[in-house]
Design an enzyme around this catalytic site. Structure first.
Site, PDB file in Angstrom:
ATOM      1  CE1 TYR A  28      -3.933   2.197   0.613  1.00  0.00           C
ATOM      2  CE2 TYR A  28      -2.616   3.170   2.376  1.00  0.00           C
ATOM      3  CZ  TYR A  28      -3.728   3.202   1.557  1.00  0.00           C
ATOM      4  OH  TYR A  28      -4.633   4.237   1.664  1.00  0.00           O
ATOM      5  CE  LYS A  81      -3.577   4.840  -2.173  1.00  0.00           C
ATOM      6  NZ  LYS A  81      -4.636   5.517  -2.934  1.00  0.00           N
ATOM      7  NE  ARG A 140     -10.825   1.796   6.327  1.00  0.00           N
ATOM      8  CZ  ARG A 140     -11.053   2.542   5.247  1.00  0.00           C
ATOM      9  NH1 ARG A 140     -10.351   3.622   5.044  1.00  0.00           N
ATOM     10  NH2 ARG A 140     -11.982   2.203   4.383  1.00  0.00           N
ATOM     11  CB  SER A 190     -15.545   0.618  10.994  1.00  0.00           C
ATOM     12  OG  SER A 190     -14.263   0.289  10.532  1.00  0.00           O
ATOM     13  NE  ARG A 250      -2.675   5.178  12.569  1.00  0.00           N
ATOM     14  CZ  ARG A 250      -1.643   4.603  13.173  1.00  0.00           C
ATOM     15  NH1 ARG A 250      -1.032   5.207  14.184  1.00  0.00           N
ATOM     16  NH2 ARG A 250      -1.210   3.418  12.782  1.00  0.00           N
ATOM     17  CD  GLN A 287       5.108  10.681  16.872  1.00  0.00           C
ATOM     18  OE1 GLN A 287       4.684  11.146  17.914  1.00  0.00           O
ATOM     19  NE2 GLN A 287       6.275  11.020  16.380  1.00  0.00           N
TER      20      GLN A 287
HETATM   21  P1  NAD Z   1     -12.653   1.835   0.217  1.00  0.00           P
HETATM   22  O1  NAD Z   1     -11.983   0.504   0.291  1.00  0.00           O
HETATM   23  O2  NAD Z   1     -13.982   1.990   0.844  1.00  0.00           O
HETATM   24  O3  NAD Z   1     -12.758   2.335  -1.280  1.00  0.00           O
HETATM   25  C1  NAD Z   1     -11.902   1.922  -2.313  1.00  0.00           C
HETATM   26  C2  NAD Z   1     -12.743   1.625  -3.538  1.00  0.00           C
HETATM   27  O4  NAD Z   1     -11.882   1.254  -4.627  1.00  0.00           O
HETATM   28  C3  NAD Z   1     -13.704   0.458  -3.318  1.00  0.00           C
HETATM   29  O5  NAD Z   1     -14.980   0.786  -3.784  1.00  0.00           O
HETATM   30  C4  NAD Z   1     -13.078  -0.670  -4.134  1.00  0.00           C
HETATM   31  O6  NAD Z   1     -14.029  -1.629  -4.580  1.00  0.00           O
HETATM   32  C5  NAD Z   1     -12.427   0.104  -5.256  1.00  0.00           C
HETATM   33  N1  NAD Z   1     -11.316  -0.611  -5.906  1.00  0.00           N
HETATM   34  C6  NAD Z   1     -10.303  -1.274  -5.318  1.00  0.00           C
HETATM   35  N2  NAD Z   1      -9.481  -1.795  -6.249  1.00  0.00           N
HETATM   36  C7  NAD Z   1      -9.997  -1.423  -7.459  1.00  0.00           C
HETATM   37  C8  NAD Z   1      -9.600  -1.650  -8.799  1.00  0.00           C
HETATM   38  N3  NAD Z   1      -8.496  -2.361  -9.104  1.00  0.00           N
HETATM   39  N4  NAD Z   1     -10.372  -1.152  -9.798  1.00  0.00           N
HETATM   40  C9  NAD Z   1     -11.492  -0.427  -9.519  1.00  0.00           C
HETATM   41  N5  NAD Z   1     -11.921  -0.191  -8.267  1.00  0.00           N
HETATM   42  C10 NAD Z   1     -11.170  -0.683  -7.248  1.00  0.00           C
HETATM   43  O7  NAD Z   1     -11.609   2.877   0.863  1.00  0.00           O
HETATM   44  P2  NAD Z   1     -11.755   4.436   1.108  1.00  0.00           P
HETATM   45  O8  NAD Z   1     -11.491   4.678   2.533  1.00  0.00           O
HETATM   46  O9  NAD Z   1     -12.987   4.946   0.515  1.00  0.00           O
HETATM   47  O10 NAD Z   1     -10.492   4.981   0.309  1.00  0.00           O
HETATM   48  C11 NAD Z   1     -10.621   5.598  -0.964  1.00  0.00           C
HETATM   49  C12 NAD Z   1      -9.261   6.123  -1.397  1.00  0.00           C
HETATM   50  O11 NAD Z   1      -8.775   7.071  -0.454  1.00  0.00           O
HETATM   51  C13 NAD Z   1      -8.192   5.038  -1.518  1.00  0.00           C
HETATM   52  O12 NAD Z   1      -7.386   5.305  -2.630  1.00  0.00           O
HETATM   53  C14 NAD Z   1      -7.397   5.205  -0.249  1.00  0.00           C
HETATM   54  O13 NAD Z   1      -6.065   4.797  -0.408  1.00  0.00           O
HETATM   55  C15 NAD Z   1      -7.487   6.705  -0.010  1.00  0.00           C
HETATM   56  N6  NAD Z   1      -7.315   7.013   1.408  1.00  0.00           N
HETATM   57  C16 NAD Z   1      -8.309   6.769   2.313  1.00  0.00           C
HETATM   58  C17 NAD Z   1      -8.080   7.058   3.653  1.00  0.00           C
HETATM   59  C18 NAD Z   1      -9.140   6.832   4.698  1.00  0.00           C
HETATM   60  O14 NAD Z   1      -8.865   7.053   5.879  1.00  0.00           O
HETATM   61  N7  NAD Z   1     -10.354   6.468   4.386  1.00  0.00           N
HETATM   62  C19 NAD Z   1      -6.850   7.567   4.063  1.00  0.00           C
HETATM   63  C20 NAD Z   1      -5.859   7.770   3.108  1.00  0.00           C
HETATM   64  C21 NAD Z   1      -6.109   7.515   1.785  1.00  0.00           C
HETATM   65  N1  UDP Z   2      -6.288  -0.566  15.763  1.00  0.00           N
HETATM   66  C1  UDP Z   2      -6.682  -1.060  16.994  1.00  0.00           C
HETATM   67  N2  UDP Z   2      -7.742  -1.905  17.034  1.00  0.00           N
HETATM   68  C2  UDP Z   2      -8.442  -2.262  15.942  1.00  0.00           C
HETATM   69  C3  UDP Z   2      -8.040  -1.758  14.692  1.00  0.00           C
HETATM   70  C4  UDP Z   2      -6.951  -0.906  14.639  1.00  0.00           C
HETATM   71  O1  UDP Z   2      -6.075  -0.745  18.029  1.00  0.00           O
HETATM   72  O2  UDP Z   2      -9.404  -3.043  16.081  1.00  0.00           O
HETATM   73  C5  UDP Z   2      -5.163   0.364  15.709  1.00  0.00           C
HETATM   74  C6  UDP Z   2      -4.087   0.027  14.668  1.00  0.00           C
HETATM   75  O3  UDP Z   2      -3.128  -0.849  15.214  1.00  0.00           O
HETATM   76  C7  UDP Z   2      -3.521   1.413  14.385  1.00  0.00           C
HETATM   77  C8  UDP Z   2      -4.713   2.343  14.543  1.00  0.00           C
HETATM   78  O4  UDP Z   2      -5.668   1.622  15.296  1.00  0.00           O
HETATM   79  O5  UDP Z   2      -2.538   1.745  15.325  1.00  0.00           O
HETATM   80  C9  UDP Z   2      -5.340   2.776  13.226  1.00  0.00           C
HETATM   81  O6  UDP Z   2      -5.593   1.624  12.461  1.00  0.00           O
HETATM   82  P1  UDP Z   2      -6.354   1.668  11.060  1.00  0.00           P
HETATM   83  O7  UDP Z   2      -6.255   0.295  10.476  1.00  0.00           O
HETATM   84  O8  UDP Z   2      -7.701   2.249  11.246  1.00  0.00           O
HETATM   85  O9  UDP Z   2      -5.537   2.729  10.201  1.00  0.00           O
HETATM   86  P2  UDP Z   2      -3.982   2.917   9.869  1.00  0.00           P
HETATM   87  O10 UDP Z   2      -3.142   2.036  10.749  1.00  0.00           O
HETATM   88  O11 UDP Z   2      -3.861   2.557   8.440  1.00  0.00           O
HETATM   89  O12 UDP Z   2      -3.753   4.339  10.184  1.00  0.00           O
END
Ligand code: NAD
Ligand code: UDP
Length: 323
Positions: free
Chosen positions: A154, A158, A195, A198, A220, A285
């Site tokens: 990932y 990215k 995550r 949720s 976070r 962090q």
């Molecule tokens: P999500 O998993 O809900 O959404 C991702 C979407 O992309 C899904 O609908 C999935 O089916 C689709 N997808 C995955 N692979 C695909 C492919 N090969 N072709 C077409 N569609 C595809 O996640 P999200 O939280 O909505 O994230 C959306 C974007 O934002 C992602 O690029 C993610 O990296 C970026 N992002 C999200 C967060 C966050 O906290 N939610 C943080 C940083 C970056």
């Molecule tokens: N985390 C946790 N319990 C859970 C899921 C995640 O303590 O059930 C922690 C995880 O280890 C991380 C933080 O919460 O330190 C955020 O995790 P998430 O997967 O939401 O996002 P990311 O690590 O990608 O920021």
């Protein structure tokens, strides 16, 4: 020549990849509400038709099932590239596909933008900073990322996508915008995507143990989805030449233990916290420096954690009841 109304003149044809996902569905909704013609593309790996069911039938909304790792031929004015699983359990499920989605997906969408001379925005991530040694993280920081760990598919995918965006910009003068999104939450997160927000809410509502990974002292910063979408639109509207990267997130920083306590209190749950093993390479962090977004986008997040959690809890309560 056909006369165009003012509305038609400002209406744009906009492609949103990953449009049926959590963030993508909110973005599509906002763009449709603002009178644009939205083409939502998704392969439904983590997204679902449920997320955009309310938009189906709207004459300004169209859905296509497609995988961004394959070329796409459509005609649009703007592209938001969000396709990519975002939660660790989903992006680690098929890590090779995750890298392909970021890298081949970026190449395909950049190629499309080049052919169309369209403006393209990349949904990048705070993960490009890895386990940061600089706190809070400004855009100038290059990050500390493990290239061979379980999060690398990932993080490095990215990072490579950002490289491609800037090379297309330098080489082809493509009009790019790169936003680095910090942890964002809200309604339509997948209940089982692992995550933290949720997970904690679903566990609290069910009365299950709240799973804290490690000692819960890692931090976070959580941004509510509406704030994020607003910032993305503002970034897309910046003048040609302003590329970013730009941090988008809420600087409020919390430990996972504090988050668990807040969720338990707001849900009035009897759940207890339990400590589970910390996954490898889990950043200790994370907090965005949003000075640039404040200055260039005149943007600051408006929804604090308590309000955002309450709205998200209401959504999960409804979803769990329906099930
Ligand atoms: P999500 O998993 O809900 O959404 C991702 C979407 O992309 C899904 O609908 C999935 O089916 C689709 N997808 C995955 N692979 C695909 C492919 N090969 N072709 C077409 N569609 C595809 O996640 P999200 O939280 O909505 O994230 C959306 C974007 O934002 C992602 O690029 C993610 O990296 C970026 N992002 C999200 C967060 C966050 O906290 N939610 C943080 C940083 C970056
Ligand atoms: N985390 C946790 N319990 C859970 C899921 C995640 O303590 O059930 C922690 C995880 O280890 C991380 C933080 O919460 O330190 C955020 O995790 P998430 O997967 O939401 O996002 P990311 O690590 O990608 O920021």
């Amino acid at each position: 020549m056909h006369y165009k109304s003012k509305e038609q003149k400002t209406m744009k044809r906009i492609l949103v990849t990953g449009g049926a996902g959590f963030l993508g569905s909110h973005l599509c909704e906002r763009l449709v509400n603002e009178g644009n013609d939205v083409l939502c593309l998704d392969n439904f790996f983590t997204g679902s038709k449920r997320n955009i069911a309310h938009l189906i039938g709207d004459p300004n909304f169209e859905l296509i099932r497609h995988d961004v790792t394959f070329p796409l031929y459509v005609e649009v004015d703007q592209i938001y590239n969000l396709a990519c699983p975002a939660s660790p359990i989903h992006y680690q499920h098929d890590p090779v596909q995750t890298t392909k989605t970021s890298v081949h997906g970026a190449i395909n969408m950049l190629g499309l933008a080049k052919r169309l001379n369209a403006r393209i925005l990349q949904a990048s991530t705070s993960e490009v900073y890895g386990d940061p040694e600089v706190h809070p993280q400004p855009e100038e920081y290059w990050g500390k990322v493990n290239p061979i760990g379980i999060r690398s598919c990932y993080d490095e995918g990215k990072r490579c996508a950002e490289t491609l965006f800037f090379d297309y910009h330098r080489q082809n003068r493509l009009d790019i915008k790169v936003v680095r999104i910090f942890n964002t939450y809200g309604p339509r997160m997948h209940p089982n995507d692992g995550r933290v927000v949720s997970n904690f809410i679903v566990q609290a509502l069910k009365g299950d143990n709240i799973s804290i990974y490690g000692d819960g002292q890692q931090t976070r910063s959580f941004c509510y989805v509406d704030d994020l979408v607003e910032a993305m639109l503002r970034m897309m509207a910046t003048p040609n030449g302003f590329t970013g990267p730009i941090n988008i997130g809420n600087p409020g920083e919390f430990t996972m233990l504090e988050l668990a306590e807040k969720v338990i209190a707001l849900t009035e749950s009897s759940s207890k916290v339990v400590f589970c093993p910390l996954p490898s390479d889990d950043p200790k962090q994370r907090q965005p420096d949003i000075t640039l977004a404040k200055k260039e986008l005149n943007w600051t997040p408006l929804v604090n954690l308590e309000n955002g959690l309450n709205r998200t809890i209401a959504y999960f309560k409804k979803t769990l009841l329906e099930k």
